[in-house]
Design a protein around this motif. Structure first.
Motif, short mmCIF file in Angstrom:
data_model
loop_
_atom_site.label_atom_id
_atom_site.label_comp_id
_atom_site.label_asym_id
_atom_site.label_seq_id
_atom_site.Cartn_x
_atom_site.Cartn_y
_atom_site.Cartn_z
N GLY A 118 0.79 -1.23 0.00
CA GLY A 118 0.00 0.00 0.00
C GLY A 118 0.81 1.27 0.00
O GLY A 118 0.29 2.33 -0.35
N LYS A 119 2.10 1.19 0.38
CA LYS A 119 2.89 2.41 0.48
C LYS A 119 4.19 2.31 -0.33
O LYS A 119 4.29 2.84 -1.43
CB LYS A 119 3.20 2.72 1.95
N PHE A 120 5.19 1.62 0.22
CA PHE A 120 6.52 1.69 -0.38
C PHE A 120 6.56 1.18 -1.81
O PHE A 120 7.09 1.85 -2.70
CB PHE A 120 7.54 0.92 0.47
N LEU A 121 6.05 -0.02 -2.07
CA LEU A 121 6.13 -0.58 -3.42
C LEU A 121 5.41 0.29 -4.44
O LEU A 121 5.87 0.48 -5.56
CB LEU A 121 5.58 -2.00 -3.45
N ARG A 122 4.29 0.84 -4.04
CA ARG A 122 3.52 1.70 -4.95
C ARG A 122 4.33 2.96 -5.28
O ARG A 122 4.39 3.39 -6.43
CB ARG A 122 2.18 2.06 -4.32
N VAL A 123 4.95 3.55 -4.26
CA VAL A 123 5.77 4.75 -4.48
C VAL A 123 6.95 4.42 -5.39
O VAL A 123 7.28 5.17 -6.32
CB VAL A 123 6.26 5.32 -3.13
N LEU A 124 7.62 3.28 -5.13
CA LEU A 124 8.80 2.91 -5.91
C LEU A 124 8.44 2.67 -7.38
O LEU A 124 9.16 3.12 -8.28
CB LEU A 124 9.45 1.66 -5.32
N VAL A 125 7.35 1.97 -7.62
CA VAL A 125 6.92 1.69 -8.99
C VAL A 125 6.63 2.99 -9.73
O VAL A 125 7.04 3.17 -10.89
CB VAL A 125 5.68 0.77 -8.98
N THR A 126 5.92 3.90 -9.07
CA THR A 126 5.57 5.18 -9.70
C THR A 126 6.81 6.02 -9.97
O THR A 126 6.98 6.59 -11.06
CB THR A 126 4.59 5.95 -8.80
N TRP A 127 7.70 6.12 -8.98
CA TRP A 127 8.90 6.95 -9.13
C TRP A 127 9.79 6.41 -10.25
O TRP A 127 10.29 7.19 -11.06
CB TRP A 127 9.69 6.96 -7.82
N GLU A 128 9.98 5.09 -10.31
CA GLU A 128 10.87 4.53 -11.32
C GLU A 128 10.35 4.79 -12.73
O GLU A 128 11.11 5.12 -13.64
CB GLU A 128 11.04 3.03 -11.07
N ALA A 129 9.04 4.66 -12.93
CA ALA A 129 8.47 4.93 -14.25
C ALA A 129 8.65 6.40 -14.63
O ALA A 129 9.02 6.72 -15.77
CB ALA A 129 6.99 4.54 -14.25
N GLU A 130 8.40 7.29 -13.69
CA GLU A 130 8.57 8.72 -13.95
C GLU A 130 10.03 9.04 -14.24
O GLU A 130 10.35 9.85 -15.12
CB GLU A 130 8.06 9.53 -12.76
N GLY A 137 7.12 1.24 -15.88
CA GLY A 137 8.54 0.97 -15.75
C GLY A 137 8.85 -0.50 -15.51
O GLY A 137 7.96 -1.36 -15.55
N MET A 138 10.10 -0.77 -15.25
CA MET A 138 10.55 -2.14 -15.04
C MET A 138 10.05 -2.71 -13.72
O MET A 138 9.84 -3.91 -13.58
CB MET A 138 12.08 -2.20 -15.09
N MET A 139 9.85 -1.85 -12.71
CA MET A 139 9.40 -2.33 -11.41
C MET A 139 7.98 -2.89 -11.47
O MET A 139 7.63 -3.78 -10.70
CB MET A 139 9.45 -1.20 -10.37
N ALA A 140 7.18 -2.38 -12.39
CA ALA A 140 5.81 -2.88 -12.52
C ALA A 140 5.78 -4.33 -12.97
O ALA A 140 4.79 -5.03 -12.74
CB ALA A 140 5.02 -2.01 -13.49
N GLU A 141 6.86 -4.79 -13.63
CA GLU A 141 6.96 -6.19 -14.00
C GLU A 141 7.15 -7.08 -12.78
O GLU A 141 6.69 -8.21 -12.74
CB GLU A 141 8.14 -6.42 -14.95
N ILE A 142 7.86 -6.57 -11.78
CA ILE A 142 8.24 -7.37 -10.62
C ILE A 142 7.20 -7.30 -9.51
O ILE A 142 6.95 -8.29 -8.82
CB ILE A 142 9.61 -6.90 -10.09
N ARG A 191 17.74 -5.55 -10.34
CA ARG A 191 17.04 -4.34 -10.77
C ARG A 191 16.24 -3.74 -9.62
O ARG A 191 16.22 -2.52 -9.44
CB ARG A 191 16.11 -4.65 -11.95
N PHE A 192 15.56 -4.60 -8.87
CA PHE A 192 14.75 -4.09 -7.76
C PHE A 192 15.61 -3.42 -6.71
O PHE A 192 15.34 -2.29 -6.29
CB PHE A 192 13.94 -5.23 -7.14
N HIS A 193 16.67 -4.09 -6.29
CA HIS A 193 17.54 -3.52 -5.25
C HIS A 193 18.22 -2.25 -5.74
O HIS A 193 18.34 -1.28 -4.99
CB HIS A 193 18.59 -4.55 -4.84
N GLY A 194 18.67 -2.25 -6.98
CA GLY A 194 19.30 -1.06 -7.54
C GLY A 194 18.33 0.11 -7.61
O GLY A 194 18.70 1.27 -7.36
N THR A 195 17.09 -0.16 -7.94
CA THR A 195 16.07 0.90 -8.01
C THR A 195 15.82 1.51 -6.66
O THR A 195 15.70 2.74 -6.52
CB THR A 195 14.76 0.34 -8.60
N ALA A 196 15.75 0.68 -5.61
CA ALA A 196 15.52 1.20 -4.26
C ALA A 196 16.68 2.07 -3.80
O ALA A 196 16.47 3.11 -3.17
CB ALA A 196 15.29 0.04 -3.28
#
Length: 423
Positions: A118-130, A137-142, A191-196
């Motif tokens: 509800g919080k962190f993953l949603r923020v990360l997915v949105t930020w990475e795409a932007e 973005g790539m996070m939405a795949e994971i 990719r996930f860890h690098g994005t965070a």
């Protein structure tokens, strides 16, 4: 309807009214631009029986299949036939049985999972795409998008789309991952860890402070590290003592057993600047694979209850240790490490994070994570599962790590007080 009103205590609380309210909430909060009123045509409830001991004991999971239509959607005019929709959801609720029944809520793991979605993953997915300048973005795949994530002190309700209906497949822990699946997962974790890491560096965000209760914090009074470690090693002694071929391994395991809790808590502490958000439990049942007609593969990671802020290499080693048969692990481990390392650094570069993961730091993080996996494998495989195949997997993991010339003695990495007391 407010999301808190959709919290249920068990599958028995899922009624037609609840399903209708869930659909209305879903269309107003998760589907951008969707308006109108939801009319439920029919629905059914099915138990989702897990074939895994731990998965079945952690929570109650049910399938909700719905057929409905959206009436009065003036922004998206269509015929009734075009508005008729069918969806299948997985509804996960409070634990019902098994060794994790009290631990999930007493440790706050249910909050971690709900708040990750509800919080962190949603923020990360949105930020990475932007950041990449794309719609998806790539996070939405994971990361699977959720429908509902809500909890209180004792209960939680998590609703996800049924990924198997979308073409994803999972693997049993006993089955293990194949070599190609290991590679796909290693790249995705990198990719996930690098994005965070890129997110926290670019936005100057302290992840633990900015996302409270999203990351489980290890402490030496936690049952995750006291009860599980003690019981795991006790069982190992019961099974191995009296077997001459296991005596040497038991001797090498003694420092790990003596300092299990101290070592695990100390080892999980974040090491900056490459500390990152980790999944914490990337075993086969929590990784879903989807293959395309041309052979490409993507994954989804589910069950984020043990998400932490720590070394990303822990996720990689955990997957390679617990989730892979010895022959496969020995064959692909080196390549998987390289795929992970490359994906991590490529992501940092692509997102302009302003730093790169040095090889020597990565190698030390890998060694610390391999040491950590010794305790974690004894505490999980040996305690929760008893098949001959998994016991062999445990033996091979311990044998490979404890006899590895690249793994330094444990006392080098213990807090000073614990190291002194053991000498």
């Amino acid at each position: 309807m407010a999301e808190q009103e959709l919290l249920v205590r068990s599958a028995n609380d899922i009624t037609e009214t609840w399903v209708l309210n869930l659909l209305q909430y879903h269309h107003h909060h998760n589907l951008s631009g969707i308006g109108g009123t939801v009319r439920l045509r029919k629905w059914c409830l099915q138990d989702l029986k897990s074939k895994e001991t731990l998965g079945g004991g952690c929570s109650s999971r049910v399938i909700v299949k719905v057929e409905y239509e959206v009436m009065g959607d003036v922004e998206h005019p269509a015929t009734t036939e075009e508005q008729l929709k069918e969806e299948t959801f997985v509804v996960k609720t409070v634990p019902s049985q098994g060794v994790m029944v009290d631990m999930l809520t007493s440790e706050g793991l249910h909050h971690s999972e709900v708040n990750q979605y509800g919080k962190f993953l949603r923020v990360l997915v949105t930020w990475e795409a932007e950041r990449r300048g794309v719609d998806v973005g790539m996070m939405a795949e994971i990361v699977p998008s959720h429908v509902l994530a809500v909890s209180d002190d004792h209960y939680f309700t998590l609703v996800l789309p049924d990924l198997t209906q979308l073409g994803y497949q999972t693997r049993l822990l006993e089955e293990g991952l194949s070599g190609p699946e290991v590679m796909v997962t290693a790249r995705a974790l990198g990719r996930f860890h690098g994005t965070a890491v890129a997110f926290k560096m670019v936005t100057k965000t302290n992840l633990q402070d900015s996302f409270p209760t999203c990351f489980h914090v290890a402490h030496d009074q936690s049952e995750l590290f006291t009860f599980f470690h003690k019981a795991g090693f006790e069982r190992l002694h019961q099974e191995w003592e009296g077997l001459p071929e296991r005596a040497a391994l038991l001797s090498l395991l003694k420092p790990y057993e003596t300092h299990a809790t101290t070592f695990v808590v100390h080892n999980l502490l974040p090491r900056e600047p490459f500390a990152t958000a980790i999944h914490g439990d990337p075993q086969p049942t929590n990784i879903l694979f989807k293959y395309t007609a041309d052979g490409d593969c993507t994954i989804k990671l589910i069950d984020w209850a043990q998400a932490r802020y720590s070394k990303g290499t822990y996720d990689l080693v955990y997957m390679l240790s617990i989730g892979v048969e010895p022959e496969v692990r020995r064959q692909v481990s080196s390549q998987a490490k390289e795929e992970y390392f490359k994906a991590f650094n490529d992501t940092l570069k692509d997102l302009d994070a302003g730093l790169a993961y040095p090889r020597n730091v990565f190698d030390e993080d890998m060694m610390l994570s391999e040491q950590l996996s010794v305790v974690w494998c004894v505490s999980s495989i040996n305690l929760l599962y008893s098949s001959t195949r998994l016991q062999r997997r445990l033996y091979c993991i311990l044998n490979d790590i404890l006899y590895s010339p690249s793994i330094k003695p444990l006392h080098y990495f213990l807090p000073e007080s614990s190291s002194s007391s053991s000498s």
